[in-house]
Every structure is written in structure tokens, then in C-alpha cells.
Design an enzyme around this catalytic site. Sequence first.
Site, PDB file in Angstrom:
ATOM      1  N   LYS A 191      41.285  -2.885  44.490  1.00  0.00           N
ATOM      2  CA  LYS A 191      40.206  -2.732  43.505  1.00  0.00           C
ATOM      3  C   LYS A 191      40.799  -2.715  42.098  1.00  0.00           C
ATOM      4  O   LYS A 191      41.422  -1.753  41.673  1.00  0.00           O
ATOM      5  CB  LYS A 191      39.401  -1.449  43.715  1.00  0.00           C
ATOM      6  CG  LYS A 191      38.120  -1.501  42.871  1.00  0.00           C
ATOM      7  CD  LYS A 191      37.549  -0.168  42.477  1.00  0.00           C
ATOM      8  CE  LYS A 191      38.144   0.463  41.264  1.00  0.00           C
ATOM      9  NZ  LYS A 191      37.899  -0.214  39.982  1.00  0.00           N
ATOM     10  N   GLY A 244      46.758   5.364  37.808  1.00  0.00           N
ATOM     11  CA  GLY A 244      45.718   5.683  36.845  1.00  0.00           C
ATOM     12  C   GLY A 244      45.956   7.060  36.268  1.00  0.00           C
ATOM     13  O   GLY A 244      47.096   7.524  36.211  1.00  0.00           O
ATOM     14  N   THR A 246      45.902  11.188  35.689  1.00  0.00           N
ATOM     15  CA  THR A 246      46.190  12.363  36.510  1.00  0.00           C
ATOM     16  C   THR A 246      44.883  12.995  36.995  1.00  0.00           C
ATOM     17  O   THR A 246      44.780  13.430  38.148  1.00  0.00           O
ATOM     18  CB  THR A 246      47.035  13.359  35.689  1.00  0.00           C
ATOM     19  OG1 THR A 246      48.305  12.735  35.436  1.00  0.00           O
ATOM     20  CG2 THR A 246      47.268  14.665  36.423  1.00  0.00           C
ATOM     21  N   GLU A 266      50.681   7.080  41.038  1.00  0.00           N
ATOM     22  CA  GLU A 266      51.416   6.830  39.782  1.00  0.00           C
ATOM     23  C   GLU A 266      50.475   7.225  38.667  1.00  0.00           C
ATOM     24  O   GLU A 266      49.483   6.539  38.415  1.00  0.00           O
ATOM     25  CB  GLU A 266      51.754   5.335  39.641  1.00  0.00           C
ATOM     26  CG  GLU A 266      52.703   4.804  40.683  1.00  0.00           C
ATOM     27  CD  GLU A 266      54.127   5.249  40.471  1.00  0.00           C
ATOM     28  OE1 GLU A 266      54.415   5.949  39.468  1.00  0.00           O
ATOM     29  OE2 GLU A 266      54.961   4.917  41.328  1.00  0.00           O
ATOM     30  N   CYS A 300      51.898   3.911  30.520  1.00  0.00           N
ATOM     31  CA  CYS A 300      52.049   5.292  31.001  1.00  0.00           C
ATOM     32  C   CYS A 300      53.373   5.900  30.574  1.00  0.00           C
ATOM     33  O   CYS A 300      53.493   7.104  30.476  1.00  0.00           O
ATOM     34  CB  CYS A 300      51.884   5.328  32.509  1.00  0.00           C
ATOM     35  SG  CYS A 300      52.850   4.071  33.318  1.00  0.00           S
ATOM     36  N   GLU A 400      47.950  13.144  26.775  1.00  0.00           N
ATOM     37  CA  GLU A 400      48.225  11.710  26.777  1.00  0.00           C
ATOM     38  C   GLU A 400      47.150  10.987  25.962  1.00  0.00           C
ATOM     39  O   GLU A 400      45.967  11.094  26.264  1.00  0.00           O
ATOM     40  CB  GLU A 400      48.215  11.190  28.212  1.00  0.00           C
ATOM     41  CG  GLU A 400      48.535   9.717  28.276  1.00  0.00           C
ATOM     42  CD  GLU A 400      48.605   9.193  29.702  1.00  0.00           C
ATOM     43  OE1 GLU A 400      47.670   9.437  30.470  1.00  0.00           O
ATOM     44  OE2 GLU A 400      49.596   8.522  30.023  1.00  0.00           O
TER      45      GLU A 400
HETATM   46  P1  NAP Z   1      41.571   5.874  35.510  1.00  0.00           P
HETATM   47  O1  NAP Z   1      40.289   6.209  34.891  1.00  0.00           O
HETATM   48  O2  NAP Z   1      42.262   6.908  36.301  1.00  0.00           O
HETATM   49  O3  NAP Z   1      41.310   4.560  36.362  1.00  0.00           O
HETATM   50  C1  NAP Z   1      42.261   3.952  37.183  1.00  0.00           C
HETATM   51  C2  NAP Z   1      41.555   3.263  38.331  1.00  0.00           C
HETATM   52  O4  NAP Z   1      40.907   4.231  39.155  1.00  0.00           O
HETATM   53  C3  NAP Z   1      40.466   2.298  37.902  1.00  0.00           C
HETATM   54  O5  NAP Z   1      40.460   1.200  38.798  1.00  0.00           O
HETATM   55  C4  NAP Z   1      39.228   3.139  38.063  1.00  0.00           C
HETATM   56  O6  NAP Z   1      38.035   2.410  38.210  1.00  0.00           O
HETATM   57  C5  NAP Z   1      39.547   3.905  39.316  1.00  0.00           C
HETATM   58  N1  NAP Z   1      38.766   5.132  39.517  1.00  0.00           N
HETATM   59  C6  NAP Z   1      38.169   5.909  38.577  1.00  0.00           C
HETATM   60  N2  NAP Z   1      37.543   6.953  39.169  1.00  0.00           N
HETATM   61  C7  NAP Z   1      37.736   6.829  40.503  1.00  0.00           C
HETATM   62  C8  NAP Z   1      37.340   7.595  41.642  1.00  0.00           C
HETATM   63  N3  NAP Z   1      36.624   8.704  41.527  1.00  0.00           N
HETATM   64  N4  NAP Z   1      37.725   7.170  42.872  1.00  0.00           N
HETATM   65  C9  NAP Z   1      38.475   6.060  43.003  1.00  0.00           C
HETATM   66  N5  NAP Z   1      38.859   5.294  41.972  1.00  0.00           N
HETATM   67  C10 NAP Z   1      38.517   5.677  40.728  1.00  0.00           C
HETATM   68  O7  NAP Z   1      42.660   5.440  34.447  1.00  0.00           O
HETATM   69  P2  NAP Z   1      42.525   4.315  33.334  1.00  0.00           P
HETATM   70  O8  NAP Z   1      41.778   4.901  32.205  1.00  0.00           O
HETATM   71  O9  NAP Z   1      42.044   3.063  33.931  1.00  0.00           O
HETATM   72  O10 NAP Z   1      44.078   4.096  32.976  1.00  0.00           O
HETATM   73  C11 NAP Z   1      44.760   4.924  32.111  1.00  0.00           C
HETATM   74  C12 NAP Z   1      45.556   6.000  32.850  1.00  0.00           C
HETATM   75  O11 NAP Z   1      46.377   5.451  33.877  1.00  0.00           O
HETATM   76  C13 NAP Z   1      46.495   6.733  31.957  1.00  0.00           C
HETATM   77  O12 NAP Z   1      46.414   8.114  32.188  1.00  0.00           O
HETATM   78  C14 NAP Z   1      47.872   6.208  32.328  1.00  0.00           C
HETATM   79  O13 NAP Z   1      48.952   7.048  32.081  1.00  0.00           O
HETATM   80  C15 NAP Z   1      47.721   5.940  33.761  1.00  0.00           C
HETATM   81  N6  NAP Z   1      48.669   4.896  34.185  1.00  0.00           N
HETATM   82  C16 NAP Z   1      49.737   5.245  34.938  1.00  0.00           C
HETATM   83  C17 NAP Z   1      50.661   4.294  35.339  1.00  0.00           C
HETATM   84  C18 NAP Z   1      51.853   4.654  36.184  1.00  0.00           C
HETATM   85  O14 NAP Z   1      52.495   3.774  36.730  1.00  0.00           O
HETATM   86  N7  NAP Z   1      52.194   5.912  36.333  1.00  0.00           N
HETATM   87  C19 NAP Z   1      50.469   2.964  34.991  1.00  0.00           C
HETATM   88  C20 NAP Z   1      49.364   2.628  34.218  1.00  0.00           C
HETATM   89  C21 NAP Z   1      48.456   3.611  33.825  1.00  0.00           C
HETATM   90  P3  NAP Z   1      37.217   1.853  36.922  1.00  0.00           P
HETATM   91  O15 NAP Z   1      37.226   0.412  37.142  1.00  0.00           O
HETATM   92  O16 NAP Z   1      35.837   2.427  36.997  1.00  0.00           O
HETATM   93  O17 NAP Z   1      37.939   2.296  35.703  1.00  0.00           O
END
Ligand code: NAP
Length: 497
Positions: A191, A244, A246, A266, A300, A400
Site C-alpha cells: 500500500k 512511517g 512513530t 521503520e 527520516c 520531528e
Molecule cells: P504516516 O502518516 O505514518 O504514513 C505512513 C503510511 O502509513 C502511509 O501509507 C499511510 O497511509 C499509512 N497509514 C496511516 N495510518 C494508518 C493506519 N492506521 N493503519 C495502517 N496504515 C496507516 O507517515 P507519513 O506522514 O506518510 O511519513 C512521514 C513519517 O514517516 C515521518 O515520521 C518519518 O520519519 C517517517 N519515515 C520513516 C522512515 C524510516 O525508514 N525510518 C522513512 C520514511 C519516513 P496514507 O496514505 O493515508 O498516508
Amino acid sequence: MTTHVTDIAQSAFLQQQPVKMLIGGQWVNSASGKTFETFNPSTGEVLAKVAEGDAEDINRAVVAARKAFESGPWPKLTPSQRGRLLWKLADLIEKHVDELALLETLDNGKPIKYSKAADIPLTADHFRYFAGWATKLEGDTIPVSIPNMFTYTLREPVGVVGQIIPWNFPIQMAAWKLAPALACGNTVILKPAEQTPLTALRLGELISEAGFPDGVVNIVAGFGETAGAALVAHPDVDKIAFTGSTEVGKKILQASAGNLKRVTLELGGKSPNIIFPDADLKFAVRGAMNAIFFNQGQICTAGSRLFVHKSVYDQVVSGLSDLAKGMKIGLGVDPTTDLGPLVSQEQWERVTGYIETGKREGANATTGGARPDNEQLKGYFVQPTVFDNVSDEMTIAREEIFGPVVTALPFEDVEEVAARANKSIYGLAAGVWTSDVKKAHKTAAALKAGVVWINTYNQFDAAAPFGGYKQSGYGREMGHAVLDAYTQTKTVWVNLR
Ligand code: NAP
Ligand code: MG
């Protein structure tokens, strides 16, 4: 041959109304008929309509993935044949580098010079690296102390894997997830993020073209709260791999408990980047710029807490501010752009909200802190911003931001800076700049982070493990470390008496 924006707009892929999802080898509309829009962040314009997956589509994809895992050609392929498919996919990605780079830049906003030189080539590299692992998943023979027993282990795939990825490196995140899962013989439901579904879906076409059997890879775009949540809760999914925030990571862990799925996470970061006075300062300042402003700070590992020894603090902060001022802010498709827009209006509001909070709490922006003063730039742009006069307790130094905003923090000695650097719920990455080899290694040892870069920053390679300490998650991606996440060990005992 170079692909242009008009070629992309007229490509069969974007001419679909809407762009469909991949389930069981078929390109289909959503069961509900619903669609959502994805935007070009450089302009705010709608780029495409995309089929919106929901619980029913996820269920169909899980059924297809289960079928492909248990029967049909996939489980019968030899490791060499699996490796060849991954290699072929890498070749196809390289063949379409211009098109994929442009599609990534249009959907995400990132500068085309980076999507072309980094995102797409690294995606191909990733599949190639894991193509090699398919033939090297060896078990062990175990010298047990029970007479006449011959005991060995097999490494078997986990099964049906759900993979949920963010929007900051859309096609690379897809590759980090898909390549090891497929090398190990699993089947997948991917997804992509709602903001950036396009390159993952186009990759799906290349996956079919490479010859992966139907149902091995299913790609369902949609929202996290619906499609994502349905995938995590599905009783026939064996594992979830998530990248995504935390906050969402914690929800995923809870929601996956029903059938005790394996989970790897991650998550976010607030990474310290430490400049000692004996560093090559010109080089370190440039490194600090890349650490925080690469990908508009939407990474990230962003070096968002810049610790600078007080003897060189003023010099580093003014050098970094000058470099920030010199960055060219522009449209993603402009080849001279250094800093593109943020991914969405929502992200723009979040980042500029943090900038306002920083000012309110008493921090001082030495440069940036606003939307660029250029009427041509109608998308979600924000200037690269450097804050000084910051304390460790301020919101902008703890949370963050995920944007081009860095807090500069002076320090006096090694023990102090290591303790302050570690005072965070996160532990993803860290940077150290020094010419003293002992100090470099000692500081690396003291930092609680999954990756430490010394005299460099933001280096990634398919062979080098990557992942977090503390609330930055668990499990590792890349290198052979990730194979543990996509295989399980079976121990076989044979009585030879
Ligand atoms: P996010 O809101 O956590 O979303 C990540 C993914 O999860 C998206 O596909 C999102 O869908 C989905 N999602 C959201 N709520 C969900 C739920 N309840 N159940 C299942 N899936 C769900 O994060 P983001 O805003 O897209 O990305 C930014 C964050 O990701 C930052 O905190 C960053 O540090 C972290 N990140 C970490 C890494 C790493 O390798 N450690 C790499 C990149 C990013 P949607 O399509 O609705 O958004
Ligand atoms: Mg988009």
C-alpha cells in the site's frame, strides 16, 4: 531519449481514468468504484485520479497473494529463477529511468536532478542486490549433543506480507520493501502513500512485464485509516512491514495483534549531527546542509539537531545560513532546482506551524522561516530555515518536523554532547564531524542510533543495514540483516539410528 512532462501526461499510464490497482495480476478499479486525487506539489494541480482501495480490495488482494503463495508457479520457482525475475525488473527500471524519475518528481515534488541520479538508479540497484540473495538463503547443520541425530535448519518465507510505505521516497521505499520479500519467496500486498501512489503503480506494470506470476505482488493504493488498517488487521496476513511515523507505528503494532503478525517498523527520527572544532569546517558545513535540506528535509534521518562546538559555532551557523540562502528553490521539474516543494498542503501547514512555534518559544531564524518570495512558486514551498538561540527543551528541538528546518545547538565537550544527543525518544541516525579518529569512534560508540555517519551524512546502500534504536522502530532493512524479517527458521531432526 529524454521524457518530457507532456509525454508523461499523454502516457497510457496517466491516461487511465482512474489509474487502476493491481490484484491477482489484473489491473482493476476499486470494488466501491471510489477514486482519489493525487497532486503535483510544485503547482497544487491535480495530476491523476487513482482507484481508492478499501477493505474489500485489500481482502481480494490478500486472497490473491495467499493463492500465489500456496500454489501455482511461484512456490515452485527455483531460487535462481526468482533471482532472475528480480534482475529483469532492475533492467526494466533502468530502461525507464527518465519516465520514472519524471513521474516521481511530478507526484512528490522532489528535484528532478535527484530523482534521476539517485531515486531511480538506487531502486534498480536494490532489486539487483536482492536478486543475488535469492540463491544464498542457507540454513545450518547443528552439532546437537544427542547421539544419532542429524539436525539442520531451513530458511523458509514468512508467507503473505503486507507492506505500508510513506511518501518521501515513494519508489525507493517500495523497492526496500518488495526486493527482500520477493528474494525470500514471500507474496506481497503493497500500500503506497495516498500522496504519492504513481511510481509504485507504474512499478507494478514493470513487475508484470518482468514475468512475476499473478498475485505475487499486489498493489492497492488508498488511505491509511481504511486500506492500511484493513491490511494490518487482516487475519490471513502473516507479516506487516511498515515505514512511517512513530505514532502510526504504535497503532500498527496494536492492530496486528489479532493473529500475532510479525511486524517490522521503520519510524521517525530527530537525528543529532555533531560538528567538533577539529573538523574540516568547510566540508562539515556543506555536510550539515545536505543532512537537513536534502529532499526538503523530508527524510527520516534528517540531521535536524545540529550540535556545534561553541568555539566554531558562529562560523558554522553563518556558513550554513549562507549556503541555505544560496539554494535555488524551484519547481521539481526544473533541472537547476536544489529545493523543491513539500509534498502536500498538509505537510506545508505542519512545517510552517513548527516554524511559528519556534519563533514563539524564542528561537531566532538566521535565514528562511517563511514561504519564498516568488509569485511563480504556487505550490507547497518553504524556505530552508536555520534556527539559533535554541534550547534542547524547545518543541522544534524535540519533535520531528520533517521539513527543511534545522536547530543549531552549541556544546562544550564530548560527554556532554553525547548525553544531549541521546536525550530523545528517537534513535535513527547521527552524524559526527572530526579529524580525530579516536574521537570519531568513541562518539560513534556513545550514540544510541541505528546508523552513525562519520564525516559524511545520508549514505545508503542496499548492502548496509538500516533501522532504528528506541522509538525509531525495530527490525533492519537492507543488507543480509533484512533477510531475518522475511524468512523463518525451520529445524529438522532426523534419527539416523
Ligand atoms: P504516516 O502518516 O505514518 O504514513 C505512513 C503510511 O502509513 C502511509 O501509507 C499511510 O497511509 C499509512 N497509514 C496511516 N495510518 C494508518 C493506519 N492506521 N493503519 C495502517 N496504515 C496507516 O507517515 P507519513 O506522514 O506518510 O511519513 C512521514 C513519517 O514517516 C515521518 O515520521 C518519518 O520519519 C517517517 N519515515 C520513516 C522512515 C524510516 O525508514 N525510518 C522513512 C520514511 C519516513 P496514507 O496514505 O493515508 O498516508
Ligand atoms: Mg502527489
